[in-house]
Scaffold this active site. Structure first.
Site, short mmCIF file in Angstrom:
data_model
loop_
_atom_site.label_atom_id
_atom_site.label_comp_id
_atom_site.label_asym_id
_atom_site.label_seq_id
_atom_site.Cartn_x
_atom_site.Cartn_y
_atom_site.Cartn_z
N PHE A 183 103.87 -34.94 32.03
CA PHE A 183 102.85 -33.91 32.29
C PHE A 183 102.40 -33.19 31.00
CE2 PHE A 183 102.95 -29.18 33.45
CZ PHE A 183 101.59 -29.08 33.65
N ASP A 238 107.67 -43.46 24.71
CA ASP A 238 108.07 -42.99 26.04
C ASP A 238 108.83 -44.10 26.75
OD1 ASP A 238 107.92 -42.29 28.93
OD2 ASP A 238 106.71 -40.63 28.18
N THR A 267 119.37 -38.23 27.83
CA THR A 267 118.08 -38.04 27.16
C THR A 267 118.00 -36.70 26.43
OG1 THR A 267 116.86 -39.47 28.63
CG2 THR A 267 115.59 -37.74 27.56
N THR A 289 112.79 -24.68 26.55
CA THR A 289 112.39 -23.98 27.77
C THR A 289 113.00 -22.59 27.86
OG1 THR A 289 112.73 -24.03 30.17
CG2 THR A 289 114.29 -25.30 28.87
N ASP A 290 112.35 -21.72 28.62
CA ASP A 290 112.91 -20.38 28.87
C ASP A 290 114.22 -20.46 29.65
OD1 ASP A 290 111.88 -21.12 31.36
OD2 ASP A 290 110.55 -19.39 31.57
N GLU A 291 114.45 -21.60 30.32
CA GLU A 291 115.66 -21.70 31.17
C GLU A 291 116.95 -21.64 30.36
OE1 GLU A 291 115.73 -24.18 34.49
OE2 GLU A 291 113.60 -23.94 34.91
N TYR A 312 120.36 -29.04 34.02
CA TYR A 312 119.15 -29.27 33.19
C TYR A 312 119.10 -28.27 32.03
CZ TYR A 312 114.33 -28.35 31.71
OH TYR A 312 113.21 -28.10 30.96
N LYS A 357 119.31 -28.71 27.85
CA LYS A 357 118.25 -28.25 26.93
C LYS A 357 118.84 -27.27 25.90
CE LYS A 357 114.35 -29.08 27.09
NZ LYS A 357 113.55 -30.20 26.51
N ARG A 371 118.12 -23.24 46.33
CA ARG A 371 118.62 -24.12 45.26
C ARG A 371 119.93 -23.52 44.74
NH1 ARG A 371 114.62 -24.60 40.17
NH2 ARG A 371 113.74 -26.38 41.25
P1 NAD Z 1 107.94 -34.71 32.63
O1 NAD Z 1 109.16 -34.92 33.45
O2 NAD Z 1 106.62 -34.63 33.29
O3 NAD Z 1 107.84 -35.87 31.52
C1 NAD Z 1 108.93 -36.29 30.77
C2 NAD Z 1 108.51 -37.54 29.99
O4 NAD Z 1 109.60 -37.93 29.16
C3 NAD Z 1 108.16 -38.74 30.86
O5 NAD Z 1 107.00 -39.38 30.37
C4 NAD Z 1 109.38 -39.66 30.71
O6 NAD Z 1 109.07 -41.03 30.91
C5 NAD Z 1 109.80 -39.34 29.28
N1 NAD Z 1 111.20 -39.64 29.03
C6 NAD Z 1 112.28 -39.29 29.77
N2 NAD Z 1 113.40 -39.76 29.23
C7 NAD Z 1 113.04 -40.41 28.08
C8 NAD Z 1 113.77 -41.09 27.05
N3 NAD Z 1 115.10 -41.21 27.11
N4 NAD Z 1 113.08 -41.62 26.02
C9 NAD Z 1 111.71 -41.53 25.96
N5 NAD Z 1 110.99 -40.91 26.92
C10 NAD Z 1 111.63 -40.34 27.95
O7 NAD Z 1 108.24 -33.40 31.77
P2 NAD Z 1 107.28 -32.19 31.41
O8 NAD Z 1 107.21 -31.25 32.55
O9 NAD Z 1 106.04 -32.71 30.81
O10 NAD Z 1 108.16 -31.48 30.28
C11 NAD Z 1 108.05 -31.88 28.92
C12 NAD Z 1 109.02 -31.10 28.08
O11 NAD Z 1 108.76 -29.70 28.20
C13 NAD Z 1 110.48 -31.28 28.48
O12 NAD Z 1 111.24 -31.30 27.32
C14 NAD Z 1 110.80 -30.04 29.30
O13 NAD Z 1 112.16 -29.72 29.20
C15 NAD Z 1 109.93 -29.01 28.61
N6 NAD Z 1 109.44 -27.89 29.42
C16 NAD Z 1 108.81 -28.10 30.60
C17 NAD Z 1 108.26 -27.02 31.30
C18 NAD Z 1 107.49 -27.21 32.59
O14 NAD Z 1 107.09 -26.22 33.20
N7 NAD Z 1 107.24 -28.43 33.04
C19 NAD Z 1 108.38 -25.73 30.78
C20 NAD Z 1 109.08 -25.54 29.57
C21 NAD Z 1 109.57 -26.64 28.89
O1 DAU Z 2 110.80 -22.35 33.24
C1 DAU Z 2 110.51 -23.56 32.61
C2 DAU Z 2 110.96 -24.68 33.50
O2 DAU Z 2 110.04 -24.71 34.58
C3 DAU Z 2 111.02 -26.03 32.82
O3 DAU Z 2 112.00 -26.00 31.82
C4 DAU Z 2 111.35 -27.13 33.83
O4 DAU Z 2 111.27 -28.40 33.19
C5 DAU Z 2 110.35 -27.07 34.95
O5 DAU Z 2 110.70 -28.02 35.95
C6 DAU Z 2 110.30 -25.67 35.56
O6 DAU Z 2 111.54 -25.37 36.24
P1 DAU Z 2 111.56 -24.57 37.62
O7 DAU Z 2 112.83 -24.85 38.29
O8 DAU Z 2 111.18 -23.15 37.42
O9 DAU Z 2 110.31 -25.30 38.32
P2 DAU Z 2 110.11 -25.83 39.80
O10 DAU Z 2 108.66 -26.18 39.94
O11 DAU Z 2 111.11 -26.84 40.20
O12 DAU Z 2 110.38 -24.52 40.66
C7 DAU Z 2 109.63 -23.34 40.46
C8 DAU Z 2 110.20 -22.28 41.41
O13 DAU Z 2 109.88 -22.67 42.75
C9 DAU Z 2 111.71 -22.15 41.35
O14 DAU Z 2 112.06 -20.80 41.56
C10 DAU Z 2 112.19 -22.99 42.53
C11 DAU Z 2 111.07 -22.85 43.54
N1 DAU Z 2 110.83 -24.04 44.41
C12 DAU Z 2 110.65 -25.24 43.81
C13 DAU Z 2 110.44 -26.37 44.57
C14 DAU Z 2 110.26 -27.73 43.92
C15 DAU Z 2 110.75 -23.88 45.78
O15 DAU Z 2 110.87 -22.75 46.32
N2 DAU Z 2 110.55 -25.00 46.54
C16 DAU Z 2 110.40 -26.24 46.00
O16 DAU Z 2 110.22 -27.24 46.75
#
Ligand code: NAD
Ligand code: DAU
Length: 343
Positions: A12, A33, A104, A129-131, A154, A158, A277
């Protein structure tokens, strides 16, 4: 021409960063990737014919593959930077099993750091991430100096990666920068995360499973603002530093769910409160003054970009139906061979 290695670019946030960079700057992007379940090359259809974009399938934890990739790119100008988006990213999956996350997020980051260090890469951005800070009480914001208290497998992986990055800076002087952002949303997000899951469920007439009391809070960031922040950190960031990326747009999960239903003009009776969760963090909220000092600020207006995002899912039904049904996996499996973890 400048060359940047982006890992995890078929996911994403990585795919948004690649589209943004290829469309707006003179830079060659190489995307490494593994194509796990979360990696979908369809996310990069708009740039796949662009001569400044190249895709290599490989695992960041595979030392040989990473060394070969970096060596093959070294060329005359070398690689200016590595931006590591690759990760297992979904908290619920890490609760089901943490192995792929350790592989990973921890080993992969170390392998990539080591290869980049040996090659003398001059910038390494770790997308964190903020997590990693863990849960926050009802008041206050978290700065980059705050201690790491991750609560999910997770988040723990990180945080481990962040500490390895720190050690590479302190020990070897390797120019690593860590960014920690809040929850991103926007087009092409895998429909396991809250917003795309709830939007597509509502479009399918399915219920929206809200965990616990629905009052956990998240801070929302439009993905394009995240991509702009990474570009800014690449250009202006200081090695060894950490930069929080956030917006101040804090909402409870119930509020965001109701907002989605309002935009879709669907009834709130679709909301279904389900079992919480385990270890569910109550609130994240970041202080991003340090990044503001580099000249970055969010441009997106939350309501407007939420509407745009919902509209994108409505228009992109083929994309998300192929993802939800697993159809996309079959196509890319035929093209690139067997998938990695969590197919
Ligand atoms: P995503 O799950 O959508 O995509 C992850 C990508 O990494 C995929 O294309 C997958 O194929 C690739 N990948 C996984 N394992 C791999 C490996 N061993 N080698 C090479 N490629 C690999 O993730 P995202 O939501 O786009 O998040 C991207 C980054 O941002 C992550 O590091 C995540 O921790 C961080 N992040 C995400 C969020 C969020 O809200 N989604 C917020 C803060 C930080
Ligand atoms: O804060 C940054 C993080 O945000 C990233 O590091 C992670 O990669 C990303 O997945 C995301 O984590 P969250 O756990 O916050 O995201 P998620 O979309 O899974 O959930 C957002 C909130 O919604 C969380 O409080 C859990 C809740 N939730 C989530 C799902 C999937 C629900 O209530 N129902 C659901 O089905």
């Amino acid at each position: 021409m400048r060359k940047i290695l982006v890992t995890g670019g078929c996911g994403f946030m990585g795919s948004d960063f690649i589209r943004y960079m290829v469309e707006t700057s003179q830079v060659m992007i190489v995307n490494l990737d593994k194509l796990t379940y979360a990696g979908n090359p369809e996310n990069l259809k708009s740039v796949e014919q662009n001569p400044n974009y190249h895709f290599i399938r490989g695992d960041i934890a595979d030392q040989t593959a990473v060394n070969e990739t970096l060596a093959s790119l070294a060329g005359q100008a070398g690689i200016e930077a590595v931006v590591n988006f690759a990760a297992e990213s979904h908290v619920d999956r890490s609760i089901m099993g943490a192995e792929a996350f350790v592989h990973t997020n921890v080993l992969g980051t170390q392998v990539l750091l080591e290869a980049a260090r040996k090659l003398g890469v001059s910038r390494f951005i770790q997308i964190s991430t903020d997590e990693v800070y863990g849960t926050l009480g009802p008041e206050g914001k978290i700065s980059e100096e705050s201690p790491l208290r991750p609560n999910s497998p997770y988040a723990a992986t990180k945080a481990a990666a962040d500490l390895i990055c720190r050690s590479y800076f302190k020990t070897y002087g390797f120019p690593v920068i860590i960014t920690r952002s809040t929850n991103n949303f926007g087009p092409y997000q895998f429909p396991e995360k809250l917003i795309p899951l709830f939007v597509t469920n509502a479009l399918e007439g399915k219920t929206l499973p809200l965990y616990g009391d629905g009052l956990n809070m998240r801070e929302w960031l439009f993905v394009r603002d995240h991509s702009r922040a990474i570009e800014r950190v690449l250009e202006k960031g200081t090695s060894g530093e950490i930069y929080n990326i956030a917006t101040g747009t804090e909402l409870t999960n119930l509020e965001i769910t109701k907002a989605i239903l309002r935009v879709l003009e669907r009834d709130e009776s679709l909301i279904e409160f389900v079992k919480d969760r385990p270890g569910h963090d109550r609130r994240y909220a970041l202080d991003w003054a340090k990044l503001r000092r580099l000249g970055w600020g969010p441009q997106a207006k939350f309501e407007e970009t939420l509407r745009q995002t919902v509209a994108w899912y409505k228009e992109s039904e083929t994309w998300w139906r192929r993802v939800k049904s697993g159809e996309y996996l079959k196509y890319y499996q035929a093209q690139y061979g067997k998938r990695g973890f969590n197919p």
